[in-house]
Design a protein around this motif. Structure first.
Motif, short mmCIF file in Angstrom:
data_model
loop_
_atom_site.label_atom_id
_atom_site.label_comp_id
_atom_site.label_asym_id
_atom_site.label_seq_id
_atom_site.Cartn_x
_atom_site.Cartn_y
_atom_site.Cartn_z
N GLN A 48 0.66 -1.04 0.03
CA GLN A 48 -0.16 -0.18 0.16
C GLN A 48 0.92 1.22 0.09
OE1 GLN A 48 -2.91 -0.88 3.15
NE2 GLN A 48 -4.26 -0.14 1.56
N LEU A 49 0.12 2.36 -0.29
CA LEU A 49 0.94 3.77 -0.57
C LEU A 49 0.45 4.77 0.64
CD1 LEU A 49 0.06 3.98 -4.16
CD2 LEU A 49 2.15 2.94 -3.65
N GLY A 50 1.45 5.65 0.68
CA GLY A 50 1.03 6.69 1.39
C GLY A 50 1.16 8.06 0.84
N MET A 51 0.43 9.02 0.79
CA MET A 51 0.66 10.40 0.39
C MET A 51 1.26 11.38 1.32
SD MET A 51 0.04 12.18 -2.55
CE MET A 51 -1.27 11.82 -3.38
N PHE A 52 2.53 11.55 0.78
CA PHE A 52 3.58 12.08 1.89
C PHE A 52 3.58 13.68 1.39
CE2 PHE A 52 7.42 12.85 4.00
CZ PHE A 52 7.67 11.80 4.90
N SER A 53 3.79 14.84 2.42
CA SER A 53 4.06 16.06 2.02
C SER A 53 4.63 16.78 2.79
CB SER A 53 2.56 16.82 1.69
OG SER A 53 1.89 16.68 2.97
N ILE A 54 5.76 17.71 2.36
CA ILE A 54 6.21 18.74 3.08
C ILE A 54 5.11 19.86 2.54
CG2 ILE A 54 7.99 20.34 3.18
CD1 ILE A 54 9.91 18.17 3.10
N LEU A 55 4.44 20.25 3.77
CA LEU A 55 3.20 21.20 3.46
C LEU A 55 3.44 22.25 2.38
CD1 LEU A 55 1.23 20.94 6.57
CD2 LEU A 55 0.85 20.07 4.63
N PRO A 56 4.45 23.29 2.67
CA PRO A 56 4.52 24.20 1.98
C PRO A 56 5.15 24.22 0.30
CG PRO A 56 5.73 24.71 3.99
CD PRO A 56 5.37 23.25 3.85
N VAL A 57 5.73 22.72 0.22
CA VAL A 57 6.29 22.16 -1.07
C VAL A 57 5.29 21.28 -2.04
CG1 VAL A 57 8.36 21.28 -2.03
CG2 VAL A 57 8.40 22.44 0.17
N GLY A 58 4.69 20.39 -1.31
CA GLY A 58 3.88 19.60 -2.21
C GLY A 58 3.69 18.30 -1.83
N GLU A 59 2.93 17.44 -2.45
CA GLU A 59 2.69 16.03 -1.87
C GLU A 59 3.00 14.87 -3.01
OE1 GLU A 59 -1.67 15.65 0.55
OE2 GLU A 59 -1.81 16.31 -1.65
N ALA A 60 3.42 13.89 -2.67
CA ALA A 60 3.60 12.90 -3.69
C ALA A 60 3.39 11.48 -3.09
CB ALA A 60 4.78 12.85 -4.32
N MET A 61 2.87 10.53 -3.91
CA MET A 61 2.64 9.33 -3.31
C MET A 61 4.04 8.44 -3.26
SD MET A 61 -0.33 7.78 -2.56
CE MET A 61 -1.82 7.93 -3.49
N PHE A 62 4.20 7.43 -2.24
CA PHE A 62 5.30 6.58 -2.21
C PHE A 62 4.79 5.35 -1.37
CE2 PHE A 62 6.93 11.08 -1.64
CZ PHE A 62 8.05 11.07 -2.78
N SER A 63 5.38 4.30 -1.93
CA SER A 63 5.24 3.15 -1.10
C SER A 63 5.86 3.16 0.23
CB SER A 63 6.15 1.86 -1.98
OG SER A 63 7.35 1.92 -1.95
N ILE A 64 5.20 2.21 0.94
CA ILE A 64 5.42 2.17 2.40
C ILE A 64 6.31 0.85 2.64
CG2 ILE A 64 4.60 2.13 4.72
CD1 ILE A 64 2.04 3.35 3.45
N THR A 65 7.72 1.23 2.75
CA THR A 65 8.69 0.04 3.01
C THR A 65 8.58 -0.77 3.87
OG1 THR A 65 10.74 -0.45 2.20
CG2 THR A 65 10.56 1.74 3.30
N ALA A 66 8.30 -0.31 5.17
CA ALA A 66 8.21 -0.88 6.57
C ALA A 66 7.35 -0.30 7.57
CB ALA A 66 9.53 -1.04 6.91
N GLN A 67 6.78 -1.07 8.46
CA GLN A 67 6.00 -0.44 9.68
C GLN A 67 6.30 -1.13 10.79
OE1 GLN A 67 1.86 -1.24 9.56
NE2 GLN A 67 2.39 -2.91 7.87
N GLY A 68 6.59 -0.58 11.91
CA GLY A 68 6.68 -0.87 13.12
C GLY A 68 5.85 -0.47 14.17
#
Ligand code: SF4
Ligand code: SF4
Ligand code: FES
Lengths: 279, 332
Positions: A48-68
């Motif tokens: 699954q994917l997550g939409m990651f953003s640095i708020l003032p810059v922008g958003e992009a979608m990345f795969s989630i490579t691991a979780q703890g």
């Protein structure tokens, strides 16, 4: 398909914090992210994917490579405006995160099978979520083989996993190759992934394949796999498309009538053969 | 139940006390759905107003949230989701149908878009049947009808001097109840009409499914100049971009209309573009309208409003395209 449960409004991110940054290669860093109160932002399934953003810059979608217990990891390659800004970020940087989006690797379907994971470059990032899942549920799966290649020894992602952690696991083999070695210190295989894969000569019997990497590598690996007798329905891959909404609304990531953000990113080669060749 | 056309301004006035009433108007040479009570003249002509009504549900630019950053920190974070009661008055059947397409996109398939939903819940739709058609109209070939739409909250029928009123939902009934002082109990005869422009959609989505690699795309896309007018004016085109404006430490995230006819639309951060030329983009637009949407939502994403037919600068006409597809179908 999973509902977004983290937020009432699926287009609005939650504010999270980068709690750790690890340099994987000269142009890939892994960012560890937790909520402001130190929790895992949400619980994704492998792929699954997550939409990651640095708020003032922008958003992009990345795969989630691991979780703890209390974090999600994103391995991100420098490729543009947002990722440049991310690579400048420090621990403590607050970021926006929304998800999880998309479908998942068929972890159930793969039960009882041997697994062959093939990754090239940053393509190991999505695959890694499934490798970790399979290792956590070790009894559900048969032999695990991981074939991975990168441009050079220093471009290998997740070196600790590749060189130390994964080879120690039961019935798990890691096969690493590099396109070229200028350092002269590399002891392993030198050559492209498809040729290396061919030399390993895997049998299709009871085996599922997960294949992620640059399009050209995928193309030639598919030829190799076909030669070895693998059927399209046993080969699983993930697609990348430009995304904006992540929830099947903005229209951007379509391939035919399917949306990669919603109906993908995981497809079998069999499923892809029914979609227009436009990705 | 009927009311006299001469009483319409009073009815609109009374609705405008509680809601923004948008009606088809000519405003300084432009025709669009504009707020009743502002400058402009009502325009119930055969031709659709140039700008579709989608803006009131899906604004051309819409603020989503604002934030303030301070170094590494995000200090303020606030969702913006503004809406107020709105009446879309004088919709034609085609534009009403376009709202149903938007509903499918924004309200179904796993996720509800809150920004859209709030505005949709605040919306009252009032349709008027067409008594004449423009030469570009072909709604009745696309599953619609010039004679009204069953999904409107209120359907009005033009009887010449008066409108016959039919409330079709609870919300519509409530509104109609407040018009009673202008209404009598008369029932008139409603005349039905049909579009002159016809296309035959029978079998077209299925046919198109096998035409992805057909030379037709190369051929028809040659003259497209990629201006995006067709998507801008289309009542059902809903693609959007998400972007940020910044003013010092403050920022606002907004979404805005986008167009699949622009090359930037699918270009990825690394430079790869799955739809690099006009051919792929024209193909995607037509297939989305006539095949993909049908597969996903069981509706045509073209409602036959005729706007792109009238306004494409190079006359890349969706109705001629459909005719052409039929030809291919019979030869192969
Ligand atoms: S309006 Fe016509 S020329 Fe402009 S993008 Fe659409 S099809 Fe192309
Ligand atoms: S494609 Fe053209 S005719 Fe069809 S709904 Fe859109 S603007 Fe109207
Ligand atoms: S990213 Fe918007 S539809 Fe997939």
């Amino acid at each position: 398909m999973s509902e977004c449960t983290c937020h009432e409004n699926p287009l609005v991110p939650q504010v999270c914090v980068i709690t750790d940054i690890k340099k994987e290669t000269p142009d890939v860093k892994t960012f560890r992210v937790s909520t402001r109160d130190g929790k895992k932002p949400f619980t994704p399934m492998p792929g699954q994917l997550g939409m990651f953003s640095i708020l003032p810059v922008g958003e992009a979608m990345f795969s989630i490579t691991a979780q703890g217990e209390d974090y999600l990891d994103f391995a991100i390659k420098k490729t543009g405006q947002l990722t440049d800004a991310l690579h400048e970020a420090e621990i403590g940087q607050e970021v926006g995160l929304r998800g999880p989006y998309g479908n998942t690797f068929p972890v159930e379907d793969c039960k009882g099978h041997d697994l062959l994971f093939i990754g090239g470059g940053i393509g190991l990032a999505p695959v890694r979520s499934f490798i970790r899942y399979a290792l956590e549920h070790r009894g559900d799966y048969g032999d695990i083989d991981i074939v991975y290649g990168a441009r050079s020894p220093e471009d290998l992602c997740f070196k600790e996993d590749l060189m130390e952690n994964w080879p120690k696991e039961k019935n798990t083999k890691v096969h690493v190759t590099v396109d070229q070695d200028l350092s002269g210190e590399w002891k392993g295989s030198v050559g492209f992934v498809p040729a290396y894969l061919e030399s390993l000569n895997f049998s299709p019997e009871g085996r599922k394949v997960v294949l992620c990497g640059p399009p050209i590598m995928i193309k030639f690996c598919l030829q190799t796999l076909a030669k070895c007798g693998f059927k399209d329905s046993e080969v699983i891959t993930t697609l990348e498309m430009r995304m904006k909404c992540g929830i099947g609304k903005c229209g951007r990531c379509n391939i035919g009538s399917k949306y990669v953000c919603l109906d993908g990113p995981v497809f079998t080669m069999e499923e892809l053969s029914h979609l227009p060749n436009e990705y | 139940m009927q009311f006299k056309k001469s009483d319409l301004p009073k009815i609109l006035d009374s609705m405008a006390k509680e809601a923004t009433v948008l009606a088809p108007m000519k405003v300084k040479g432009n025709s669009k759905f504009a707020p009743w009570g502002t400058e402009g003249e009502l325009d119930f002509g055969a031709q659709n107003v140039l700008l579709p009504p989608k803006d009131c549900l899906f604004p051309q630019t819409e603020k989503m949230y604002r934030f303030e950053t301070d170094g590494l920190k995000v200090n303020d974070f606030e969702v913006i989701n503004e809406s107020r009661p709105t009446v879309l008055f004088g919709l034609k059947g085609c534009d009403m149908q376009s709202i149903l397409c938007m509903d499918d996109v924004f309200l179904t398939k796993g996720y509800v878009d809150d920004f859209y939903k709030k505005k949709r819940d605040d919306l009252l739709t009032v349709c008027i049947n067409c008594t004449t058609v423009a030469k570009e109209c072909f709604c009745d070939s696309m599953g619609g009808s010039p004679n009204g739409h069953a999904a409107a909250d209120i359907q009005l029928y033009d009887l010449g001097e008066s409108y016959q009123v039919k409330a079709q939902t609870e919300k519509g009934q409530k509104a109609v109840d407040s018009w009673q002082q202008y209404c009598n109990k008369d029932e008139g005869e409603i005349k039905e009409i049909a579009c002159e422009l016809k296309v035959d959609m029978d079998g077209v989505p299925e046919k198109l499914a096998g035409m992805f690699e057909h030379p037709i795309w190369e051929e028809i896309s040659r003259k497209c100049v990629g201006c995006g007018i067709c998507t801008f004016l289309c009542p059902t085109c809903y693609c959007f971009d998400i972007d940020t404006t910044k003013d010092g430490a403050e920022g606002t995230k907004f979404r805005c209309w986008d167009s699949c006819m622009f090359s930037e639309y699918t270009r990825m951060a690394g430079g790869h573009n799955p739809r690099p030329s006009k051919k792929e983009r024209v193909r995607n637009r037509f297939l989305h309208k006539l095949e993909y949407f049908k597969e996903r939502y069981d509706k045509n994403l073209c409602v036959g409003c005729g706007r792109c037919v009238a306004k494409c600068p190079v006359n890349l006409d969706i109705t001629s395209f459909i005719d052409q597809v039929k030809e291919v179908a019979s030869h192969e």
